[in-house]
Design an enzyme around this catalytic site. Sequence first.
Site, short mmCIF file in Angstrom:
data_model
loop_
_atom_site.label_atom_id
_atom_site.label_comp_id
_atom_site.label_asym_id
_atom_site.label_seq_id
_atom_site.Cartn_x
_atom_site.Cartn_y
_atom_site.Cartn_z
N LYS A 122 34.19 39.64 49.96
CA LYS A 122 33.91 40.70 48.98
C LYS A 122 32.42 40.71 48.67
CE LYS A 122 35.02 37.91 44.87
NZ LYS A 122 35.97 37.68 43.78
N HIS A 123 31.89 41.83 48.18
CA HIS A 123 32.53 43.12 47.89
C HIS A 123 32.03 44.09 48.93
CE1 HIS A 123 32.25 40.86 44.09
NE2 HIS A 123 33.41 41.40 43.79
N ASP B 104 41.08 34.79 41.49
CA ASP B 104 39.63 34.69 41.69
C ASP B 104 39.21 33.28 41.29
OD1 ASP B 104 38.46 37.55 42.22
OD2 ASP B 104 39.92 37.85 40.62
N ASP C 172 38.89 46.78 44.85
CA ASP C 172 38.63 46.01 43.63
C ASP C 172 39.51 46.60 42.53
OD1 ASP C 172 37.52 44.14 41.92
OD2 ASP C 172 35.45 44.61 42.43
N HIS D 218 32.16 46.77 36.41
CA HIS D 218 33.20 46.67 35.38
C HIS D 218 32.95 47.67 34.25
CE1 HIS D 218 33.54 42.69 37.32
NE2 HIS D 218 34.81 42.74 36.95
#
Length: 316
Positions: free
Chosen positions: A169-170, A63, A251, A182
Amino acid sequence: MLAAILGLAGESLSADELAFFREARPAGFILFGRNCRDRSQLRRLTDALRDVSGRGDVPILIDQEGGRVARLAPPEWPLFPAAGRFAALYDRAPISAIEAARANAHAIAVTLVEAGINVNCAPVLDLRHQGAHPVIGDRSFGGEPMRVAALGRAVLDGLAAGGVCGVIKHIPGHGRANADSHEVRPVVEASAQELAADLAPFRALSDAAMAMTAHVRFAAWDQENCATQSATVIGEVIRGEIGFDGLLLSDDLTMEALSGSLAERARTALTAGCDLVLMGSGRLADNVAVAGAAADAGAAGRGPLGRAMGAVARKN
């Protein structure tokens, strides 16, 4: 080939990791800051990953968006600007912003290729929505679909010119999320009509080689499952309405938006239609758990993966 992209613990491969990766044969690997100390160390590590996989073109992901999402960080590597900087420039000079985004992405690609990395999990095509959780924030190119698509295309082109495959993404969009995936599972209550704007940049870039799903539940499409684990969202929205037919990567399975064991998370995502799952923790036990659940990629994953990496090879 295991239908998974796996992380690793440190700056070099342990004997246990070497043995496991040789046996499991993951589709590819992903690197984080914990794996990246300096140029020479990182190149040795990526060379070792190619060696253990037996594939010179094995996908090695990172990333490296720029701004606050950058695994290669100063002082060893340059600090690249966040997407929001290009969005601001677009307000004043759209063509200049597009050219700047392309040049910046090319510079990122040059940095990654030097390190032996061939896939960058960027660009972010999520629209920026007022009042949404700031997890996307300046990672977005803005709130206008045309602007996001134009700048996103420039990033894909710049990365490709430098020999790196980009990942949009996403998908189908994280920008409206009311929480950080997260930490919890975000729920988006917007109607299908409202969500059409969020899909637009992904539809415009649906010819991208790779895409990463959003761990977000969209009430308009699926009352129970987040996009990553929803056959409805993947089949009808991502593959259907958006028209994306490239390699679909989940993800990270460790994120708290998902529930159940890691094996259950992997199995559900693959069953829903993801080609590959992403396991980023780097813990060997986690990798083993996912390997036990991830079916062989077979025709579903090998075709899109081959096309994605073939596109990179043609640039080199």
